[in-house]
Design an enzyme around this catalytic site. Structure first.
Site, PDB file in Angstrom:
ATOM      1  N   GLY A 128     -17.376  27.041 -60.688  1.00 37.24           N
ATOM      2  CA  GLY A 128     -17.183  26.064 -61.758  1.00 37.24           C
ATOM      3  C   GLY A 128     -18.298  25.039 -61.852  1.00 37.24           C
ATOM      4  N   TYR A 135     -32.542  27.001 -43.884  1.00 39.87           N
ATOM      5  CA  TYR A 135     -32.458  26.418 -42.543  1.00 39.87           C
ATOM      6  C   TYR A 135     -31.546  27.223 -41.625  1.00 39.87           C
ATOM      7  CZ  TYR A 135     -28.961  23.250 -44.893  1.00 39.87           C
ATOM      8  OH  TYR A 135     -27.943  22.700 -45.617  1.00 39.87           O
ATOM      9  N   PHE A 178     -23.532  17.333 -46.516  1.00 41.86           N
ATOM     10  CA  PHE A 178     -24.022  15.969 -46.735  1.00 41.86           C
ATOM     11  C   PHE A 178     -24.982  15.656 -45.600  1.00 41.86           C
ATOM     12  CE2 PHE A 178     -19.786  15.858 -44.791  1.00 41.86           C
ATOM     13  CZ  PHE A 178     -20.089  15.354 -43.541  1.00 41.86           C
ATOM     14  N   ARG A 204     -10.537  27.241 -47.276  1.00 43.31           N
ATOM     15  CA  ARG A 204     -10.213  27.061 -45.865  1.00 43.31           C
ATOM     16  C   ARG A 204      -8.812  27.544 -45.543  1.00 43.31           C
ATOM     17  NH1 ARG A 204     -12.174  20.834 -45.627  1.00 43.31           N
ATOM     18  NH2 ARG A 204     -11.398  20.970 -47.753  1.00 43.31           N
TER      19      ARG A 204
HETATM   20  C1  LIG Z   1     -33.317  17.104 -48.913  1.00 43.75           C
HETATM   21  C2  LIG Z   1     -32.479  18.074 -49.666  1.00 43.75           C
HETATM   22  C3  LIG Z   1     -31.818  19.077 -48.787  1.00 43.75           C
HETATM   23  C4  LIG Z   1     -31.174  20.176 -49.557  1.00 43.75           C
HETATM   24  C5  LIG Z   1     -30.289  21.015 -48.675  1.00 43.75           C
HETATM   25  C6  LIG Z   1     -29.783  22.116 -49.434  1.00 43.75           C
HETATM   26  C7  LIG Z   1     -28.968  23.079 -48.602  1.00 43.75           C
HETATM   27  C8  LIG Z   1     -27.549  23.167 -48.931  1.00 43.75           C
HETATM   28  C9  LIG Z   1     -27.010  22.582 -49.962  1.00 43.75           C
HETATM   29  C10 LIG Z   1     -25.562  22.586 -50.154  1.00 43.75           C
HETATM   30  O1  LIG Z   1     -24.776  23.073 -49.409  1.00 43.75           O
HETATM   31  S1  LIG Z   1     -25.155  21.857 -51.547  1.00 43.75           S
HETATM   32  C11 LIG Z   1     -23.381  21.918 -51.625  1.00 43.75           C
HETATM   33  C12 LIG Z   1     -22.930  20.571 -51.573  1.00 43.75           C
HETATM   34  N1  LIG Z   1     -21.640  20.504 -52.212  1.00 43.75           N
HETATM   35  C13 LIG Z   1     -20.607  20.002 -51.608  1.00 43.75           C
HETATM   36  O2  LIG Z   1     -20.669  19.553 -50.475  1.00 43.75           O
HETATM   37  C14 LIG Z   1     -19.336  20.025 -52.401  1.00 43.75           C
HETATM   38  C15 LIG Z   1     -18.136  19.956 -51.531  1.00 43.75           C
HETATM   39  N2  LIG Z   1     -18.148  18.763 -50.653  1.00 43.75           N
HETATM   40  C16 LIG Z   1     -17.035  18.072 -50.340  1.00 43.75           C
HETATM   41  O3  LIG Z   1     -15.960  18.414 -50.757  1.00 43.75           O
HETATM   42  C17 LIG Z   1     -17.139  16.884 -49.419  1.00 43.75           C
HETATM   43  O4  LIG Z   1     -18.446  16.361 -49.475  1.00 43.75           O
HETATM   44  C18 LIG Z   1     -16.782  17.235 -47.936  1.00 43.75           C
HETATM   45  C19 LIG Z   1     -16.750  15.937 -47.156  1.00 43.75           C
HETATM   46  C20 LIG Z   1     -17.845  18.163 -47.330  1.00 43.75           C
HETATM   47  C21 LIG Z   1     -15.444  17.942 -47.776  1.00 43.75           C
HETATM   48  O5  LIG Z   1     -14.414  17.293 -48.429  1.00 43.75           O
HETATM   49  P1  LIG Z   1     -12.957  17.055 -47.708  1.00 43.75           P
HETATM   50  O6  LIG Z   1     -12.116  16.442 -48.788  1.00 43.75           O
HETATM   51  O7  LIG Z   1     -12.474  18.226 -47.025  1.00 43.75           O
HETATM   52  O8  LIG Z   1     -13.329  16.059 -46.592  1.00 43.75           O
HETATM   53  P2  LIG Z   1     -13.097  14.501 -46.405  1.00 43.75           P
HETATM   54  O9  LIG Z   1     -11.684  14.302 -45.951  1.00 43.75           O
HETATM   55  O10 LIG Z   1     -13.571  13.710 -47.570  1.00 43.75           O
HETATM   56  O11 LIG Z   1     -14.087  14.221 -45.179  1.00 43.75           O
HETATM   57  C22 LIG Z   1     -13.986  14.984 -43.967  1.00 43.75           C
HETATM   58  C23 LIG Z   1     -14.768  14.260 -42.877  1.00 43.75           C
HETATM   59  O12 LIG Z   1     -16.149  14.227 -43.245  1.00 43.75           O
HETATM   60  C24 LIG Z   1     -16.614  12.875 -43.219  1.00 43.75           C
HETATM   61  N3  LIG Z   1     -17.665  12.696 -44.202  1.00 43.75           N
HETATM   62  C25 LIG Z   1     -17.565  12.933 -45.519  1.00 43.75           C
HETATM   63  N4  LIG Z   1     -18.723  12.630 -46.141  1.00 43.75           N
HETATM   64  C26 LIG Z   1     -19.554  12.162 -45.170  1.00 43.75           C
HETATM   65  C27 LIG Z   1     -20.896  11.686 -45.177  1.00 43.75           C
HETATM   66  N5  LIG Z   1     -21.592  11.600 -46.313  1.00 43.75           N
HETATM   67  N6  LIG Z   1     -21.440  11.305 -44.000  1.00 43.75           N
HETATM   68  C28 LIG Z   1     -20.737  11.376 -42.837  1.00 43.75           C
HETATM   69  N7  LIG Z   1     -19.443  11.828 -42.767  1.00 43.75           N
HETATM   70  C29 LIG Z   1     -18.880  12.203 -43.920  1.00 43.75           C
HETATM   71  C30 LIG Z   1     -15.378  12.066 -43.549  1.00 43.75           C
HETATM   72  O13 LIG Z   1     -15.524  10.720 -43.138  1.00 43.75           O
HETATM   73  C31 LIG Z   1     -14.304  12.820 -42.763  1.00 43.75           C
HETATM   74  O14 LIG Z   1     -14.390  12.519 -41.393  1.00 43.75           O
HETATM   75  P3  LIG Z   1     -13.345  11.479 -40.690  1.00 43.75           P
HETATM   76  O15 LIG Z   1     -13.605  10.136 -41.346  1.00 43.75           O
HETATM   77  O16 LIG Z   1     -11.966  11.994 -40.975  1.00 43.75           O
HETATM   78  O17 LIG Z   1     -13.714  11.497 -39.253  1.00 43.75           O
HETATM   79  N1  LIG Z   2     -28.734  23.407 -54.997  1.00 38.43           N
HETATM   80  C1  LIG Z   2     -29.622  23.737 -54.062  1.00 38.43           C
HETATM   81  O1  LIG Z   2     -30.800  23.371 -54.186  1.00 38.43           O
HETATM   82  C2  LIG Z   2     -29.207  24.561 -52.900  1.00 38.43           C
HETATM   83  C3  LIG Z   2     -27.947  25.117 -52.797  1.00 38.43           C
HETATM   84  N2  LIG Z   2     -27.652  25.941 -51.756  1.00 38.43           N
HETATM   85  C4  LIG Z   2     -26.361  26.647 -51.711  1.00 38.43           C
HETATM   86  O2  LIG Z   2     -26.005  27.058 -53.025  1.00 38.43           O
HETATM   87  C5  LIG Z   2     -24.571  27.088 -53.140  1.00 38.43           C
HETATM   88  C6  LIG Z   2     -24.141  26.297 -54.345  1.00 38.43           C
HETATM   89  O3  LIG Z   2     -24.549  24.948 -54.185  1.00 38.43           O
HETATM   90  P1  LIG Z   2     -24.631  23.926 -55.398  1.00 38.43           P
HETATM   91  O4  LIG Z   2     -24.264  24.612 -56.667  1.00 38.43           O
HETATM   92  O5  LIG Z   2     -25.923  23.241 -55.305  1.00 38.43           O
HETATM   93  O6  LIG Z   2     -23.504  22.869 -54.979  1.00 38.43           O
HETATM   94  P2  LIG Z   2     -22.172  22.354 -55.709  1.00 38.43           P
HETATM   95  O7  LIG Z   2     -21.755  21.137 -54.955  1.00 38.43           O
HETATM   96  O8  LIG Z   2     -22.336  22.268 -57.200  1.00 38.43           O
HETATM   97  O9  LIG Z   2     -21.183  23.569 -55.440  1.00 38.43           O
HETATM   98  C7  LIG Z   2     -20.302  23.681 -54.391  1.00 38.43           C
HETATM   99  C8  LIG Z   2     -19.081  24.383 -54.951  1.00 38.43           C
HETATM  100  O10 LIG Z   2     -18.226  24.758 -53.870  1.00 38.43           O
HETATM  101  C9  LIG Z   2     -16.887  24.417 -54.226  1.00 38.43           C
HETATM  102  N3  LIG Z   2     -16.152  24.141 -52.992  1.00 38.43           N
HETATM  103  C10 LIG Z   2     -16.459  23.198 -52.064  1.00 38.43           C
HETATM  104  N4  LIG Z   2     -15.530  23.195 -51.104  1.00 38.43           N
HETATM  105  C11 LIG Z   2     -14.623  24.156 -51.425  1.00 38.43           C
HETATM  106  C12 LIG Z   2     -13.435  24.628 -50.807  1.00 38.43           C
HETATM  107  N5  LIG Z   2     -12.973  24.081 -49.669  1.00 38.43           N
HETATM  108  N6  LIG Z   2     -12.756  25.635 -51.401  1.00 38.43           N
HETATM  109  C13 LIG Z   2     -13.205  26.182 -52.576  1.00 38.43           C
HETATM  110  N7  LIG Z   2     -14.325  25.786 -53.188  1.00 38.43           N
HETATM  111  C14 LIG Z   2     -15.019  24.777 -52.626  1.00 38.43           C
HETATM  112  C15 LIG Z   2     -17.029  23.184 -55.089  1.00 38.43           C
HETATM  113  O11 LIG Z   2     -15.908  23.012 -55.954  1.00 38.43           O
HETATM  114  P3  LIG Z   2     -14.664  22.032 -55.568  1.00 38.43           P
HETATM  115  O12 LIG Z   2     -15.248  20.778 -55.023  1.00 38.43           O
HETATM  116  O13 LIG Z   2     -13.933  21.881 -56.863  1.00 38.43           O
HETATM  117  O14 LIG Z   2     -13.856  22.792 -54.577  1.00 38.43           O
HETATM  118  C16 LIG Z   2     -18.269  23.496 -55.889  1.00 38.43           C
HETATM  119  O15 LIG Z   2     -17.929  24.237 -57.039  1.00 38.43           O
HETATM  120  C17 LIG Z   2     -24.028  26.561 -51.812  1.00 38.43           C
HETATM  121  O16 LIG Z   2     -23.719  27.661 -50.982  1.00 38.43           O
HETATM  122  C18 LIG Z   2     -25.197  25.787 -51.251  1.00 38.43           C
HETATM  123  O17 LIG Z   2     -25.138  25.680 -49.850  1.00 38.43           O
HETATM  124  C19 LIG Z   2     -28.549  26.213 -50.770  1.00 38.43           C
HETATM  125  C20 LIG Z   2     -29.789  25.660 -50.799  1.00 38.43           C
HETATM  126  C21 LIG Z   2     -30.221  24.786 -51.859  1.00 38.43           C
END
Ligand SMILES: CCCCCCC/C=C/C(=O)SCCNC(=O)CCNC(=O)[C@H](O)C(C)(C)COP(=O)(O)OP(=O)(O)OC[C@H]1O[C@@H](n2cnc3c(N)ncnc32)[C@H](O)[C@@H]1OP(=O)(O)O
Ligand SMILES: NC(=O)C1=CN([C@@H]2O[C@H](COP(=O)(O)OP(=O)(O)OC[C@H]3O[C@@H](n4cnc5c(N)ncnc54)[C@H](OP(=O)(O)O)[C@@H]3O)[C@@H](O)[C@H]2O)C=CC1
Length: 298
Positions: free
Chosen positions: A35, A167, A117, A87
């Site tokens: 999405g 990474y 993050f 999960r």
């Molecule tokens: C320089 C650029 C580098 C690029 C790298 C690219 C490689 C990869 C990229 C990606 O993967 S992009 C995808 C990113 N998208 C997402 O992360 C979307 C989904 N994310 C989330 O839902 C939240 O961010 C989540 C925290 C990961 C999970 O949400 P959930 O609702 O399950 O958790 P919470 O209850 O909110 O938090 C759990 C736990 O984590 C702690 N926490 C949350 N955010 C942070 C933070 N920014 N820093 C430190 N800790 C954090 C939060 O406090 C909770 O811990 P406790 O407080 O309970 O101990």
């Molecule tokens: N953008 C970039 O430059 C890079 C991205 N990647 C990888 O590319 C992929 C997509 O990233 P990107 O589009 O940038 O990030 P987004 O944050 O846009 O996408 C993450 C998606 O995962 C879903 N998601 C997160 N947690 C859950 C969960 N517990 N259950 C079901 N769905 C979940 C989110 O939807 P919702 O929160 O509604 O659940 C959201 O749609 C990831 O695997 C990321 O690691 C890797 C390197 C670089």
């Protein structure tokens, strides 16, 4: 030298397709995180090639908006949305039940959902570590297991594409949880290609480089700004970042009949950014200082 091209050329525009029209007609493709961001871009390219789609993630409202957008892509088949936290293995099974009832057993699974993050490793709470590893690695495993079990039971072939990060090979300072999880995701590709190849199940990895998009979380966007304020393209060997539809093309190729002998492979689409090294070594700045943080969350 002045006449040399500047960086890698731009790809064809969004709307172009890399494979013949209808390559995925009659096939069901399930994209987690379909999405938003790159997942939606990947789903769009499958839709353009005629696939029936299921997109799954947690936020129902956002999924429904994306479902409508994807259904309007020229050439798209049917599009369904399933709210699910990957999960939860029971919820994962329910998503497959619903997909099978509505469209049929997915032929292709794209494990795109992930969490991330930036944080110095020593600041991460147990729950913070678990949140990222449970979504990125364990959630990917639950989806993959369900897909594999159903195809093994039915005696049908299938194809899986796991979205990774570079990474997984290099380590990821400031992203210890995500890098460890993505290394696990890459390892699953290599293991399951051998275990399930004899049953016709193909599995590959696909690694995006830097692909900015409108749905990026504030944390990741902030990281990009820190890493390359105002000059992102200049930091890439390609002298540009990726366009999301380029990743979509790679995903549709990897899962297609044209890549049937490609399995256990991880394809990196990043303009060689992960191989970049400097001739002169830049000064080392500790991750904590790069992130501008005090010790242990202070
Ligand atoms: C320089 C650029 C580098 C690029 C790298 C690219 C490689 C990869 C990229 C990606 O993967 S992009 C995808 C990113 N998208 C997402 O992360 C979307 C989904 N994310 C989330 O839902 C939240 O961010 C989540 C925290 C990961 C999970 O949400 P959930 O609702 O399950 O958790 P919470 O209850 O909110 O938090 C759990 C736990 O984590 C702690 N926490 C949350 N955010 C942070 C933070 N920014 N820093 C430190 N800790 C954090 C939060 O406090 C909770 O811990 P406790 O407080 O309970 O101990
Ligand atoms: N953008 C970039 O430059 C890079 C991205 N990647 C990888 O590319 C992929 C997509 O990233 P990107 O589009 O940038 O990030 P987004 O944050 O846009 O996408 C993450 C998606 O995962 C879903 N998601 C997160 N947690 C859950 C969960 N517990 N259950 C079901 N769905 C979940 C989110 O939807 P919702 O929160 O509604 O659940 C959201 O749609 C990831 O695997 C990321 O690691 C890797 C390197 C670089």
């Amino acid at each position: 030298m002045e006449n040399l091209p500047r960086g890698l050329p731009a790809p064809p525009p969004p709307g172009a397709a890399a494979l013949p029209p209808g390559t995925y007609a009659g096939q069901v493709v399930l994209v987690t995180g379909g999405g938003t961001g790159l997942g939606k871009a990947i789903a769009t390219e499958f839709a353009r090639l005629g696939a029936d789609l299921v997109i799954a993630s947690r936020r129902a409202e956002q999924l429904e908006a994306a479902r409508r957008e994807l259904a309007a892509v020229p050439g798209a088949g049917r599009v369904a949305a399933a709210a699910c936290d990957i999960r939860d293995p029971e919820r994962v099974a329910e998503v497959f039940d619903a997909a099978e009832a509505a469209l049929g057993l997915p032929d292709v699974l794209v494990n795109n959902a992930a969490a991330n993050f930036p944080s110095p490793a020593e600041d991460l709470s147990p729950n913070a570590w678990r949140a990222v590893v449970d979504i990125t690695l364990t959630g990917t495993w639950f989806m993959t297991r369900e897909f594999g079990r159903r195809h093994l039971a039915a005696g049908t072939p299938g194809s899986i594409v796991n979205i990774g990060a570079s990474y997984a090979w290099t380590g990821g300072p400031g992203f210890s949880h995500s890098a460890a999880a993505k290394a696990g995701v890459k390892s699953l590709v290599e293991t399951l290609a051998v275990e399930w190849g004899p049953y016709g199940i193909q599995i590959n990895g696909l690694v995006p480089g830097l692909f900015p998009h409108a749905d990026m979380t504030e944390d990741i966007r902030g990281g990009l700004e820190r890493a390359a304020p105002g000059a992102r393209d200049a930091r890439q060997p390609a002298l540009r970042v990726g366009a999301p539809h380029e990743l979509g093309w790679a995903a549709t190729f990897l899962a297609s009949p044209y890549a049937r002998f490609v399995t256990g492979h991880t394809l990196v689409v990043d303009g060689a950014n992960w191989q970049r090294r400097s001739v002169v070594a830049p000064e080392v700045v500790p991750v904590r200082e790069q992130l501008g943080r005090g010790p242990f969350g202070g």
